[in-house]
Design a protein around this motif. Structure first.
Motif, PDB file in Angstrom:
ATOM      1  N   VAL A   2      -1.058  -4.851  -0.953  1.00 51.74           N
ATOM      2  CA  VAL A   2      -2.166  -3.942  -1.218  1.00 51.74           C
ATOM      3  C   VAL A   2      -3.441  -4.711  -1.535  1.00 51.74           C
ATOM      4  CG1 VAL A   2      -2.977  -2.019  -2.635  1.00 51.74           C
ATOM      5  CG2 VAL A   2      -0.541  -2.214  -2.065  1.00 51.74           C
ATOM      6  N   GLU A   3      -3.421  -5.525  -2.575  1.00 50.61           N
ATOM      7  CA  GLU A   3      -4.603  -6.271  -2.997  1.00 50.61           C
ATOM      8  C   GLU A   3      -4.204  -7.378  -3.950  1.00 50.61           C
ATOM      9  OE1 GLU A   3      -7.111  -3.401  -4.924  1.00 50.61           O
ATOM     10  OE2 GLU A   3      -5.957  -3.454  -6.802  1.00 50.61           O
ATOM     11  N   ALA A   4      -5.132  -8.304  -4.162  1.00 48.61           N
ATOM     12  CA  ALA A   4      -4.970  -9.352  -5.169  1.00 48.61           C
ATOM     13  C   ALA A   4      -6.142  -9.251  -6.135  1.00 48.61           C
ATOM     14  CB  ALA A   4      -4.933 -10.730  -4.519  1.00 48.61           C
ATOM     15  N   THR A   5      -5.839  -9.124  -7.426  1.00 51.32           N
ATOM     16  CA  THR A   5      -6.867  -9.027  -8.453  1.00 51.32           C
ATOM     17  C   THR A   5      -6.857 -10.316  -9.262  1.00 51.32           C
ATOM     18  OG1 THR A   5      -6.507  -6.638  -8.571  1.00 51.32           O
ATOM     19  CG2 THR A   5      -7.762  -7.649 -10.350  1.00 51.32           C
TER      20      THR A   5
ATOM     21  N   ARG B 180      -4.866 -15.060 -14.898  1.00 54.65           N
ATOM     22  CA  ARG B 180      -3.817 -14.936 -13.890  1.00 54.65           C
ATOM     23  C   ARG B 180      -4.320 -14.075 -12.730  1.00 54.65           C
ATOM     24  NH1 ARG B 180       0.650 -10.920 -16.858  1.00 54.65           N
ATOM     25  NH2 ARG B 180      -0.658  -9.062 -16.943  1.00 54.65           N
ATOM     26  N   VAL B 181      -3.536 -14.080 -11.658  1.00 57.34           N
ATOM     27  CA  VAL B 181      -3.805 -13.253 -10.478  1.00 57.34           C
ATOM     28  C   VAL B 181      -2.663 -12.253 -10.352  1.00 57.34           C
ATOM     29  CG1 VAL B 181      -4.052 -13.236  -7.970  1.00 57.34           C
ATOM     30  CG2 VAL B 181      -5.039 -15.112  -9.310  1.00 57.34           C
ATOM     31  N   GLY B 182      -3.002 -10.993 -10.159  1.00 53.10           N
ATOM     32  CA  GLY B 182      -1.994  -9.972  -9.943  1.00 53.10           C
ATOM     33  C   GLY B 182      -1.977  -9.556  -8.479  1.00 53.10           C
ATOM     34  N   VAL B 183      -0.843  -9.751  -7.803  1.00 52.71           N
ATOM     35  CA  VAL B 183      -0.706  -9.358  -6.402  1.00 52.71           C
ATOM     36  C   VAL B 183       0.081  -8.052  -6.354  1.00 52.71           C
ATOM     37  CG1 VAL B 183       0.133 -10.014  -4.132  1.00 52.71           C
ATOM     38  CG2 VAL B 183      -0.727 -11.782  -5.687  1.00 52.71           C
ATOM     39  N   HIS B 184      -0.564  -7.011  -5.848  1.00 52.46           N
ATOM     40  CA  HIS B 184       0.037  -5.677  -5.784  1.00 52.46           C
ATOM     41  C   HIS B 184       0.840  -5.554  -4.487  1.00 52.46           C
ATOM     42  CE1 HIS B 184      -0.724  -1.036  -6.166  1.00 52.46           C
ATOM     43  NE2 HIS B 184       0.554  -1.351  -6.175  1.00 52.46           N
ATOM     44  N   VAL B 185       2.133  -5.320  -4.640  1.00 49.15           N
ATOM     45  CA  VAL B 185       3.064  -5.277  -3.512  1.00 49.15           C
ATOM     46  C   VAL B 185       3.792  -3.937  -3.498  1.00 49.15           C
ATOM     47  CG1 VAL B 185       5.152  -6.299  -2.537  1.00 49.15           C
ATOM     48  CG2 VAL B 185       3.396  -7.771  -3.507  1.00 49.15           C
ATOM     49  N   LYS B 186       3.889  -3.311  -2.332  1.00 52.71           N
ATOM     50  CA  LYS B 186       4.697  -2.103  -2.155  1.00 52.71           C
ATOM     51  C   LYS B 186       5.785  -2.389  -1.134  1.00 52.71           C
ATOM     52  CE  LYS B 186       1.241   1.437  -3.282  1.00 52.71           C
ATOM     53  NZ  LYS B 186       0.528   2.642  -2.772  1.00 52.71           N
ATOM     54  N   LEU B 187       7.024  -2.073  -1.485  1.00 56.72           N
ATOM     55  CA  LEU B 187       8.165  -2.279  -0.605  1.00 56.72           C
ATOM     56  C   LEU B 187       8.495  -0.966   0.097  1.00 56.72           C
ATOM     57  CD1 LEU B 187      10.362  -4.255  -3.159  1.00 56.72           C
ATOM     58  CD2 LEU B 187       8.622  -5.158  -1.597  1.00 56.72           C
ATOM     59  N   ASP B 188       8.807  -1.042   1.369  1.00 49.40           N
ATOM     60  CA  ASP B 188       9.127   0.156   2.129  1.00 49.40           C
ATOM     61  C   ASP B 188      10.426   0.764   1.594  1.00 49.40           C
ATOM     62  OD1 ASP B 188       9.943   2.043   4.077  1.00 49.40           O
ATOM     63  OD2 ASP B 188       8.872   0.948   5.643  1.00 49.40           O
ATOM     64  N   PRO B 189      10.404   2.026   1.130  1.00 46.63           N
ATOM     65  CA  PRO B 189      11.634   2.636   0.596  1.00 46.63           C
ATOM     66  C   PRO B 189      12.745   2.748   1.632  1.00 46.63           C
ATOM     67  CG  PRO B 189       9.899   4.283   0.858  1.00 46.63           C
ATOM     68  CD  PRO B 189       9.257   2.945   1.082  1.00 46.63           C
ATOM     69  N   ASN B 190      12.414   2.620   2.928  1.00 48.17           N
ATOM     70  CA  ASN B 190      13.427   2.683   3.984  1.00 48.17           C
ATOM     71  C   ASN B 190      14.050   1.324   4.299  1.00 48.17           C
ATOM     72  OD1 ASN B 190      13.105   5.515   4.459  1.00 48.17           O
ATOM     73  ND2 ASN B 190      11.206   5.063   5.560  1.00 48.17           N
ATOM     74  N   ASN B 191      13.632   0.280   3.580  1.00 48.32           N
ATOM     75  CA  ASN B 191      14.260  -1.028   3.768  1.00 48.32           C
ATOM     76  C   ASN B 191      15.759  -0.937   3.511  1.00 48.32           C
ATOM     77  OD1 ASN B 191      11.873  -2.360   4.387  1.00 48.32           O
ATOM     78  ND2 ASN B 191      11.521  -3.085   2.301  1.00 48.32           N
ATOM     79  N   THR B 192      16.534  -1.703   4.266  1.00 48.83           N
ATOM     80  CA  THR B 192      17.988  -1.705   4.075  1.00 48.83           C
ATOM     81  C   THR B 192      18.427  -2.621   2.953  1.00 48.83           C
ATOM     82  OG1 THR B 192      18.246  -3.449   5.738  1.00 48.83           O
ATOM     83  CG2 THR B 192      18.403  -1.148   6.498  1.00 48.83           C
TER      84      THR B 192
ATOM     85  N   GLU C 124       7.411  -0.804  -6.173  1.00 51.33           N
ATOM     86  CA  GLU C 124       6.007  -1.199  -6.324  1.00 51.33           C
ATOM     87  C   GLU C 124       5.878  -2.182  -7.487  1.00 51.33           C
ATOM     88  OE1 GLU C 124       1.620   1.011  -6.458  1.00 51.33           O
ATOM     89  OE2 GLU C 124       3.469   2.160  -6.612  1.00 51.33           O
ATOM     90  N   TRP C 125       5.362  -3.384  -7.176  1.00 50.99           N
ATOM     91  CA  TRP C 125       5.301  -4.458  -8.165  1.00 50.99           C
ATOM     92  C   TRP C 125       3.892  -5.026  -8.275  1.00 50.99           C
ATOM     93  CZ3 TRP C 125       9.690  -8.051  -5.897  1.00 50.99           C
ATOM     94  CH2 TRP C 125      10.910  -7.366  -5.885  1.00 50.99           C
ATOM     95  N   LEU C 126       3.645  -5.655  -9.433  1.00 55.47           N
ATOM     96  CA  LEU C 126       2.554  -6.608  -9.587  1.00 55.47           C
ATOM     97  C   LEU C 126       3.194  -7.964  -9.850  1.00 55.47           C
ATOM     98  CD1 LEU C 126      -0.162  -4.849 -11.809  1.00 55.47           C
ATOM     99  CD2 LEU C 126      -0.432  -5.656  -9.466  1.00 55.47           C
ATOM    100  N   ILE C 127       2.932  -8.926  -8.982  1.00 52.82           N
ATOM    101  CA  ILE C 127       3.486 -10.274  -9.130  1.00 52.82           C
ATOM    102  C   ILE C 127       2.350 -11.188  -9.590  1.00 52.82           C
ATOM    103  CG2 ILE C 127       4.689 -12.161  -7.981  1.00 52.82           C
ATOM    104  CD1 ILE C 127       5.680 -10.090  -5.938  1.00 52.82           C
ATOM    105  N   TYR C 128       2.618 -12.003 -10.616  1.00 55.13           N
ATOM    106  CA  TYR C 128       1.555 -12.783 -11.243  1.00 55.13           C
ATOM    107  C   TYR C 128       1.585 -14.249 -10.814  1.00 55.13           C
ATOM    108  CZ  TYR C 128       1.172  -8.612 -14.088  1.00 55.13           C
ATOM    109  OH  TYR C 128       1.021  -7.318 -14.498  1.00 55.13           O
ATOM    110  N   LEU C 129       0.409 -14.729 -10.413  1.00 55.20           N
ATOM    111  CA  LEU C 129       0.222 -16.117 -10.002  1.00 55.20           C
ATOM    112  C   LEU C 129      -0.756 -16.807 -10.944  1.00 55.20           C
ATOM    113  CD1 LEU C 129      -0.364 -15.547  -6.155  1.00 55.20           C
ATOM    114  CD2 LEU C 129       1.817 -15.750  -7.366  1.00 55.20           C
TER     115      LEU C 129
END
Length: 433
Positions: free
Chosen positions: A239-242, A247-259, A294-299
């Protein structure tokens, strides 16, 4: 600040990051120590660390990576900063924040019964606060541990936070009179408080340290990404990187249809056009789960750098088939009913308040596995603490959780896996600037 040193410092930072990239196993171990922190739900997201594991990991880390003499000399020229060289060398974001004068001296203290607690200074941004502290003792101490840390406003009200860590317990085999550390707070909403007080319990005494933050707060930078990538059939929407100074927050969305259930982005990183890298946070909260997908991953932060090109890259993600992503056990029979394919989890033992299982792997996998337990009635169970024993010559590590009133819980128990030694691989490098 110290403009004639900038080129030297830049080269130092690049060399340090290259070393970090060549120490993947070490970095994973350090991150794992913090992921295996105990969790106190009464204090929202308050984390503290398994002392034996983390002390060992920090010994390995601090004896394996040496601070450049040039940088040590540079930082020592700033009053009070020579004490925190050991605390910041693992984090490029904090180092560059200090290099750019984004450190605020505080120097407030309180002394009781031969012990003194000092707040040396702080780095603060819109959503985070890192406090540097010193503990001084009139007598040599082999062990110092803060029992409780509470941040309050001047009305005496506890400040609401999202996550909180106050570092490792301090150990010294020979005994020391001075110990240094950091206290970190990250907030879900913009942090507006400036008149604060920190309450610390230490050796049976309570220390109250009022302080005021006066420095300018740097505004965040946001890079819109809005791209979807596919790795081994699994869709990931970035989605975006703030970018904040801390720190940096990377907003990630995973497809709910993933196996597959994606567990951990092991090598997510920022890379500029020259190859300089900012990797994941190594000594604190590495991820905030906004929802299951839906996650925020920190760098580490590149806030004080302005590269012409900036990329988000990753190659390796821990992942399990969704129908195969938990450990199901019968505590009465001490039997494993279900687990991921491969039979890596064995030797289950159940005691009064503890579940223990051995994880067999060809190489060390320095992660705790469980973050949630559900009983046979579908009710979530509180976890008092979790542990990881370290990798043994026999090819396994003992991993487990402690649960109050374990024997009274209806079977079977389902332990949801938050980490596991199974991966999907790709070659992703997305330009964000």
């Amino acid at each position: 600040m110290f403009s004639n040193e900038e080129e030297k410092l830049m080269k130092y930072n690049q060399n340090l990051e290259q070393l970090a990239l060549n120490e993947d196993k070490l970095n994973e171990a350090i991150e794992a120590g913090f992921r295996k922190a105990q969790f106190d739900k009464k204090k929202r997201k308050k984390w503290w660390l398994n002392a034996a594991v983390v002390a060992a990991l920090f010994f390995i880390f601090f004896t394996s990576i040496r601070v450049s003499p040039a940088f040590a000399n540079y930082i020592a020229e700033i009053p009070g900063m020579e004490k925190i060289v050991e605390l910041i060398r693992h984090d490029k974001g904090i180092m560059t924040a200090i290099e750019h004068d984004y450190y605020e001296p505080i120097e407030v203290s309180e002394k009781k019964n031969g012990m003194e607690v000092v707040i040396d200074g702080a780095i603060v941004d819109e959503h985070g606060l890192v406090l540097f502290y010193t503990i001084n003792s009139e007598k040599k101490q082999t062990e110092i541990m803060m029992e409780n840390v509470v941040l309050k406003n001047m009305k005496g009200e506890e400040v609401k936070y999202g996550s909180h860590s106050f570092g490792t317990p301090h150990y010294s085999e020979k005994g020391e009179k001075t110990f240094n550390g950091t206290i970190e707070y990250f907030f879900e909403n913009p942090f507006a408080e400036r008149e604060l007080q920190l309450e610390i319990e230490l050796k049976g005494d309570t220390y109250n340290l009022p302080f005021t933050l006066k420095g300018e707060i740097k505004a965040k930078k946001t890079y819109a990404i809005n791209q979807t990538v596919t790795i081994e059939g699994q869709k990931i929407h970035l989605v975006e990187a703030t970018v904040y100074p801390l720190r940096v927050g990377v907003h990630v969305k995973l497809d709910p249809n993933n196996t597959k259930k994606l567990l951990e982005f092991e090598d997510l990183r920022l890379v500029d056009g020259n190859g300089e890298t900012w990797s994941k946070i190594k000594n604190g909260i590495t991820k905030n789960v906004l929802s299951g997908d839906e996650w925020l991953i920190y760098l580490q932060s590149n806030y004080f750098k302005e590269p012409e090109e900036l990329y988000l890259a990753f190659n390796k993600i821990q992942a399990l088939d969704k129908e195969d992503s938990s450990l199901v056990i019968d505590t009465e029979k001490e039997e494993i009913i279900e687990q991921p394919k491969g039979n890596k989890l064995r030797d289950l033992t159940v005691s009064t308040n503890e579940i223990r299982v051995n994880l067999y792997t060809e190489k060390e996998f320095p992660y705790g596995l469980f973050n949630e337990v559900v009983n046979g009635e579908g009710k979530k169970i509180d976890i008092d603490s979790s542990f990881w024993s370290g990798y043994r010559d026999e090819g396994y590590a003992a991993i487990g959780v402690q649960i109050p009133h374990l024997k009274s819980q209806p079977n079977p128990l389902t332990l949801e896996l938050s980490f596991f030694p199974e991966w999907i691989y790709g070659e992703e490098k997305i330009r964000i600037k």
